[in-house]
Design an enzyme around this catalytic site. Sequence first.
Site, mmCIF file in Angstrom:
data_model
loop_
_atom_site.group_PDB
_atom_site.id
_atom_site.type_symbol
_atom_site.label_atom_id
_atom_site.label_comp_id
_atom_site.label_asym_id
_atom_site.label_seq_id
_atom_site.Cartn_x
_atom_site.Cartn_y
_atom_site.Cartn_z
ATOM 1 N N HIS A 1 42.214 46.369 38.138
ATOM 2 C CA HIS A 1 41.985 45.142 38.909
ATOM 3 C C HIS A 1 41.102 44.181 38.116
ATOM 4 C CE1 HIS A 1 40.791 42.779 42.616
ATOM 5 N NE2 HIS A 1 39.736 42.549 41.827
ATOM 6 N N GLU A 2 39.995 44.688 37.615
ATOM 7 C CA GLU A 2 39.045 43.808 36.918
ATOM 8 C C GLU A 2 39.616 43.289 35.602
ATOM 9 O OE1 GLU A 2 36.389 42.553 38.184
ATOM 10 O OE2 GLU A 2 36.732 43.693 40.022
ATOM 11 N N HIS B 1 41.858 40.329 36.027
ATOM 12 C CA HIS B 1 41.218 39.016 36.119
ATOM 13 C C HIS B 1 41.250 38.329 34.749
ATOM 14 C CE1 HIS B 1 39.886 38.743 40.216
ATOM 15 N NE2 HIS B 1 39.227 39.884 40.166
ATOM 16 N N TYR C 1 38.958 30.003 41.074
ATOM 17 C CA TYR C 1 38.437 31.055 41.934
ATOM 18 C C TYR C 1 37.835 30.456 43.206
ATOM 19 C CZ TYR C 1 36.857 35.860 42.661
ATOM 20 O OH TYR C 1 36.686 37.144 43.132
ATOM 21 N N GLU D 1 42.600 36.997 43.312
ATOM 22 C CA GLU D 1 42.206 38.341 43.740
ATOM 23 C C GLU D 1 43.430 39.208 44.038
ATOM 24 O OE1 GLU D 1 39.533 40.319 44.173
ATOM 25 O OE2 GLU D 1 38.426 38.851 42.997
ATOM 26 N N ASP E 1 32.163 33.246 50.092
ATOM 27 C CA ASP E 1 33.087 33.947 49.201
ATOM 28 C C ASP E 1 34.104 32.977 48.605
ATOM 29 O OD1 ASP E 1 34.279 36.120 47.871
ATOM 30 O OD2 ASP E 1 35.575 36.605 49.574
ATOM 31 N N HIS F 1 38.221 37.093 48.724
ATOM 32 C CA HIS F 1 38.428 38.531 48.889
ATOM 33 C C HIS F 1 39.033 38.874 50.242
ATOM 34 C CE1 HIS F 1 35.411 38.749 45.593
ATOM 35 N NE2 HIS F 1 36.065 39.850 45.282
#
Length: 409
Positions: A167-168, A171, A182, A191, A268, A273
């Site tokens: 996942h990271e 990005h 974002y 995301e 957020d 998210h």
Amino acid sequence: MFTNQCRCINCITPPHMLKKLLENPDSRIRDAALRTLLSTSRLRGERAVRGLLASAFATSTHGRRTVFDCANSTSLPSASVARTEDGPASADNSVNNAFDGLGSTRDFYKDVFDRDSVDGRGMRLNGYVHFGAGFNNAFWNGSQMVFGDGDGVLFTDFTKSLDVIAHELTHGVTEFTAGLEYRGQSGALNESISDVFGSLVKQWARKETADQADWLIGAEIFTPEIDADALRSMKAPGTAYNNAAFGRDPQPDNMSKFVMLPDTDEGDNGGVHINSGIPNKAFYLTAIGIGGHAWEAPGHIWYAALKASSQQTNFQEFADLTHVTAGQLYGSQSAEQQAVVSAWKEVGIRISGALTLAATTSRMRYQPAAAAANGRHDDSAEVVKKIEQLSSQLSKLSKEVAGLRSKPH
């Protein structure tokens, strides 16, 4: 090319979960949550500089890995080398988990999409473990992967989850392709893309079909004491957890439940998210509708649409792009394209009627005024350029997909 200038640390643990922990009666949990939030805030200001430097000075190493040990410090420059591509395995499980997760993600992108590391040009993959004391997060900072050990009460070692690692790193892939801003819908799509490909890496490593996969993100990062399935569920957004520590999973699964939040750190960035649950559900439904391995047809459709996206692509535009790429890769009115249409419809988004790549290109080229009227920057020329570049790549992708179909599984 690196395009995203947002100074956001892309963290796996949503801020609303950490803020909820500030109310916890256990001082250990409150203190760990506060340290995590403070460290993230400090790192946010450094993120854009790191990303730009990584892009400017990167050399091709074909994704060679190095894992560093922060020894519970929050200073990355002071971390020591713990494992390299040429060195032996470590006695530290966190080091080995990070090393293996970086490798699995790199190999997935290479084998499935012929992408050379995160940036497509062989970018080195650096991971940092044991970051901070009781740090309840893992994040991509524009050039590196960083993992906390968790507070030991609710969260455990973040290197245990392959889909968190993937996942990271995804990005980074998004930064070097669409550069999705974002915030708001583009941020939630950012995301979601990371959740989609994070789950695909895990499924690919396990050789699972779509109906065999759990479609959970971060299932391994909770301690046995916490009653929670995962951070998020792509199959059933809003059901990943419901307990006293975190509250109830707030993710919607349909546009009718879209959550309006301010474009601030506290909000957020507009709920990136939270609202990611909507496109997450659309991908899950597409994968189930097509069947087989989700990294094949569904993955190729989403990856091609990502490469054709721009910084401010919203849910509707991305849905239209997946429709276009599905038709180009598998044929107009094909089972794959129909699965895409059905999936987006089920989450409350109807394909706008773009039936061909040419029609989509024409619509973006000749209707910039409509975009301006909706309060969006006019980047239609950039989108058109990306789609035209994508057109020349689709025939190659079609051949690759045909090759995947012919491989024994």
